[in-house]
Each structure stands twice: as structure tokens, then as C-alpha cells.
Design an enzyme around this catalytic site. Sequence first.
Site, PDB file in Angstrom:
ATOM      1  CB  THR A   1     -36.697  28.338 -28.966  1.00  0.00           C
ATOM      2  OG1 THR A   1     -36.552  28.216 -27.559  1.00  0.00           O
ATOM      3  CG2 THR A   1     -37.793  29.311 -29.275  1.00  0.00           C
TER       4      THR A   1
ATOM      5  CD  GLU B   1     -35.841  29.454 -21.821  1.00  0.00           C
ATOM      6  OE1 GLU B   1     -36.546  28.474 -22.123  1.00  0.00           O
ATOM      7  OE2 GLU B   1     -34.953  29.909 -22.559  1.00  0.00           O
TER       8      GLU B   1
ATOM      9  CG  ASP C   1     -40.556  30.169 -25.906  1.00  0.00           C
ATOM     10  OD1 ASP C   1     -40.259  29.049 -25.511  1.00  0.00           O
ATOM     11  OD2 ASP C   1     -39.995  30.720 -26.875  1.00  0.00           O
TER      12      ASP C   1
ATOM     13  CG  ASP D   1     -37.286  25.069 -21.529  1.00  0.00           C
ATOM     14  OD1 ASP D   1     -37.920  25.922 -22.181  1.00  0.00           O
ATOM     15  OD2 ASP D   1     -36.119  24.733 -21.796  1.00  0.00           O
TER      16      ASP D   1
ATOM     17  CG  ASP E   1     -32.246  24.269 -21.081  1.00  0.00           C
ATOM     18  OD1 ASP E   1     -33.358  24.323 -21.639  1.00  0.00           O
ATOM     19  OD2 ASP E   1     -31.383  25.159 -21.190  1.00  0.00           O
TER      20      ASP E   1
ATOM     21  CB  ILE F   1     -41.028  26.197 -26.367  1.00  0.00           C
ATOM     22  CG1 ILE F   1     -42.547  26.239 -26.552  1.00  0.00           C
ATOM     23  CG2 ILE F   1     -40.382  25.555 -27.615  1.00  0.00           C
ATOM     24  CD1 ILE F   1     -43.000  26.933 -27.829  1.00  0.00           C
ATOM     25  CG  ASP F   2     -35.456  22.281 -24.013  1.00  0.00           C
ATOM     26  OD1 ASP F   2     -34.648  23.233 -24.060  1.00  0.00           O
ATOM     27  OD2 ASP F   2     -35.093  21.089 -23.951  1.00  0.00           O
TER      28      ASP F   2
HETATM   29  N1  LIG Z   1     -24.005  28.089 -25.190  1.00  0.00           N
HETATM   30  C1  LIG Z   1     -24.900  27.212 -24.802  1.00  0.00           C
HETATM   31  N2  LIG Z   1     -24.515  25.990 -24.344  1.00  0.00           N
HETATM   32  C2  LIG Z   1     -25.421  25.077 -23.957  1.00  0.00           C
HETATM   33  N3  LIG Z   1     -26.769  25.292 -24.000  1.00  0.00           N
HETATM   34  C3  LIG Z   1     -27.216  26.479 -24.437  1.00  0.00           C
HETATM   35  C4  LIG Z   1     -26.320  27.496 -24.866  1.00  0.00           C
HETATM   36  N4  LIG Z   1     -27.066  28.563 -25.256  1.00  0.00           N
HETATM   37  C5  LIG Z   1     -28.360  28.227 -25.064  1.00  0.00           C
HETATM   38  N5  LIG Z   1     -28.460  26.973 -24.577  1.00  0.00           N
HETATM   39  C6  LIG Z   1     -29.652  26.230 -24.180  1.00  0.00           C
HETATM   40  O1  LIG Z   1     -29.829  25.119 -25.072  1.00  0.00           O
HETATM   41  C7  LIG Z   1     -31.203  24.833 -25.064  1.00  0.00           C
HETATM   42  C8  LIG Z   1     -31.551  23.985 -26.250  1.00  0.00           C
HETATM   43  O2  LIG Z   1     -30.825  22.811 -26.154  1.00  0.00           O
HETATM   44  P1  LIG Z   1     -30.613  21.881 -27.410  1.00  0.00           P
HETATM   45  O3  LIG Z   1     -29.472  22.417 -28.175  1.00  0.00           O
HETATM   46  O4  LIG Z   1     -30.339  20.560 -26.754  1.00  0.00           O
HETATM   47  O5  LIG Z   1     -31.882  21.882 -28.185  1.00  0.00           O
HETATM   48  C9  LIG Z   1     -31.846  26.166 -25.084  1.00  0.00           C
HETATM   49  O6  LIG Z   1     -33.117  26.026 -24.544  1.00  0.00           O
HETATM   50  P2  LIG Z   1     -34.351  26.878 -25.182  1.00  0.00           P
HETATM   51  O7  LIG Z   1     -34.545  26.416 -26.574  1.00  0.00           O
HETATM   52  O8  LIG Z   1     -35.452  26.495 -24.249  1.00  0.00           O
HETATM   53  O9  LIG Z   1     -33.964  28.313 -25.065  1.00  0.00           O
HETATM   54  C10 LIG Z   1     -30.913  27.034 -24.222  1.00  0.00           C
HETATM   55  O10 LIG Z   1     -31.355  27.183 -22.898  1.00  0.00           O
HETATM   56 MG   LIG Z   2     -34.540  25.066 -22.953  1.00  0.00          MG
HETATM   57 MG   LIG Z   3     -34.403  29.990 -24.436  1.00  0.00          MG
HETATM   58 MG   LIG Z   4     -37.197  27.351 -23.679  1.00  0.00          MG
END
Ligand SMILES: Nc1ncnc2c1ncn2[C@@H]1O[C@H](COP(=O)(O)O)[C@@H](OP(=O)(O)O)[C@H]1O
Ligand SMILES: [Mg+2]
Ligand SMILES: [Mg+2]
Ligand SMILES: [Mg+2]
Length: 408
Positions: A194, A124, A101, A189, A350, A191-192
Site C-alpha cells: 500500500t 486482507e 484496497d 491481498d 502477503d 493491494i499489497d
Molecule cells: N512489522 C511487519 N513485518 C513484516 N511485514 C509487515 C509488518 N507490518 C506490515 N507488514 C506487511 O508488509 C506488507 C508489505 O510488504 P513489503 O514491505 O514487502 O512491501 C504489508 O502489506 P500491505 O501493503 O498489503 O498492507 C503488510 O501486510
Molecule cells: Mg500485503
Molecule cells: Mg495492509
Molecule cells: Mg494489502
Amino acid sequence: MIPTSSSSRSYLARVLSRFLICSTLILALSVALKTRSRLSLLFPSFASSSSQHTAIMSYTQERYIAELAVQRASLLTQKVFFEKAKGTVSKDDKSPVTIGDFGAQALIIQAIRKNFPNDEIVAEEESRELYEDKALSAEIWRLVKDIKLDDAESDSILGGPLASEEEMLKIIDQGNSAGGASGRIWALDPIDGTKGFLRGGQYAVCLGLIVDGDVKVGAIGTPNLPVDDAATIDASTGAQQADSSANGVLFSAVLGEGATSRPLGSGALATSKSISMRPVPDIAQAVFCEGVEAAHSAQGDNAAVAGLLGITAPSVRLDSQAKYCSIARGAGDIYLRLPVKKDYQEKIWDHAAGDIIVREAGGQVSDIYGNRLDFSKGRTLAANKGVVAAPKAVHGQVIDAVKSVLKL
Ligand SMILES: Nc1ncnc2c1ncn2[C@@H]1O[C@H](COP(=O)(O)O)[C@@H](OP(=O)(O)O)[C@H]1O
Ligand SMILES: [Mg+2]
Ligand SMILES: [Mg+2]
Ligand SMILES: [Mg+2]
């Protein structure tokens, strides 16, 4: 009057000299334009002085830089994964924050700073934790300092290696813009997904450009998606079944110019192809793409919406904005992200790049009420709840089902 032979000779000479003058002017103009575009890529100051103009025209340079920056950062994330350097620290939202990240964020911000020094960045991560954890910072620097694209010219366009660990930490914090409704703001972002990254599933390196609140450019690198649009993906984990050399896709889009993809590993050299969503003549045959994490979207509600629409095929579960990319290339049709917690505000990083890629591939992206995602409200999508992305022709039908399930 019929011209004499001497007057027709002078008439011919006049026509010929005008033709020569015109051709010389056209040639000079085309040389000037080519030089201008090369200069703007090689010298940032030239780029910044001309970027306003370019921006109005077509965002060609922004897309080019975003694609290369995402490709270079994706290389880092793959290196981090294969070296199993998965150092994590906890954050408020409890997502693991990895070396990948921070490193990917530093590399992409460096590329934006070099090419568009006046733009703002909403990213992020922030480096506070790294100042407290010297070993983690040193490990990130060890991996970041050697990352380069194969093609040296592209690499120098992005700004070449960072000067020092100190510079890397400073650059990570330049993603602290508050966002908003005016100006040029990049949403990053690094790494989306993670959690997908850590489990060897899907993740994405995502960069979008928002101008005056509207997304104009998006680029997403998905190192673990199959290059083949039709390749099978494990429906419950999002893991690809092909071998790793067949994986890695770069998606991008510019407003009004369509969405494209190309293999991720080959730098700027691979040819991009146009992508589009597949038509859905019978909604009961549609395939949902959903998140893997139950805390991020309400899977029971998603299933109820599928039931109302008569959909029986299992959803494909993928972490990250790989969901937007998958439906944009016809590997799935509908992305639902129905809220779990009423008060959660989605983050702009995101969704910005995925939003434009799906819309440019023929889709419509909205919140659960059917309203467009509003990227002008700061670092979050404060005016929206959840996400519904589907081909334009069936989006209204999906929203009706969502409203009925959520009793809106
Ligand atoms: N309660 C929540 N509801 C929705 N999205 C959330 C969440 N908590 C974290 N996230 C976000 O969901 C992203 C991942 O989405 P997905 O579930 O589609 O893979 C995360 O990005 P990061 O992994 O960049 O932190 C984070 O920002
Ligand atoms: Mg993300
Ligand atoms: Mg995150
Ligand atoms: Mg991320």
C-alpha cells in the site's frame, strides 16, 4: 487362404464402416469436451459442479479466473491512482488503507463467488470502517461500478458490474474465512505494498488458491513493473524508468505447470510466456531484492547476509510481492525478509501467490530456518518466521548465511 474378390470387398466394407464409426465417436467426444469447458466458464453452477474434477486435473479454470480477476482489479487501482483518490483510514497495523484496497477486494471476491461459490476466501480488508465513513464508501462505489475489462465476454465471466453499493460492502466482508488446513481457500491481498502504491512505486494485486493447506495457483498483477524483463528499475525506490505504457505485468503459476507472465493491460488477449529464475553460478554476483519499508524487514541483517555471501551489488528495493515476481523472471536473484519484530506473524495473503510463482520458476521459498512456508495455519504463517527465496541451487547457501547472521 487368398480371399476371393467378393469376400475382399466385404472385408473392405467392414474396415471402412469401423473407421467411420470411430471417427464419429472421436468427433462427438471432442465437441462434448469443448462445450463442457465453455459452459463451465459461462455458467457458475456448471463450474461449481465440475470444479472438484477440474481441480484435480489442472486448475486451468482457476488460473484463468484468477488472472482475469486480478487484471480487472488492477485496472481499478490504476484508475484510483490516476484520479489521485487516495482516501486513507488508519488500521491496527498502521498501513494506509485506500479506496483501491476496498474496491479491488470487492471486484475479486465477486469473481470468485460467481465462479467458485463454495470456496472460502481469506482477504486482507474488512468493510467495518466503510459503514462508519459513508463518504469513503460512496467514493469507492463511484469508481468500482464502472470498471470493466475491454473484452465483454471476459467481463461477463467475472460477473459483470456489482448491483449496488450495499452489495459491494457485503461482498468485501466475504473475505473473512479463518483459513486452515482443509478445503479450497483463496488468499487475497487487493493491494499489497500500500505504501508503494501511495508513493507511485511498486505494488501488487495478489490472489492465491490454497487447497488442503498447499498453494496450487497464484496470480499477481504488478501495474508499475516494466513489461520488459530486463528494463532498469531504480534500485533504491523501485520506481520504473520507462514510460507508463511500457509498464504493467501479470504473473501466474499453477503447481507443476510452471510460471508465466504477460502484459497486464491487454486482458485475456495477450499471449503468456514462460518465466524462470536465472542461474547463479557465482553467488557473489547475485542481486538481492528487498522491501523498501525498514519496519517490515531487517535491512541491517540483510546487508550482513549479503556481506557473508560476498555480494557487493546494491539490493533492489521494491514494495510488495513484486519482489517475488522480479526474482521469478530473473530481474534479481534472492528475496530476503528477515524479521524485525520477533512476534510478527506474516499474513498468508502477503505470500501465497508469490510463493508458488517463485517455486514454479525454479526457486525455493522458505522461512529463516529453511522450512517451507506453511499455509495451513489460518490467516497467518504462524509456524514460520521471515522469508528467504532463492534459486534452488543456492538456497541452502543463503540459509546457512542467514542462520549465521541471526545466530540460529
Ligand atoms: N512489522 C511487519 N513485518 C513484516 N511485514 C509487515 C509488518 N507490518 C506490515 N507488514 C506487511 O508488509 C506488507 C508489505 O510488504 P513489503 O514491505 O514487502 O512491501 C504489508 O502489506 P500491505 O501493503 O498489503 O498492507 C503488510 O501486510
Ligand atoms: Mg500485503
Ligand atoms: Mg495492509
Ligand atoms: Mg494489502
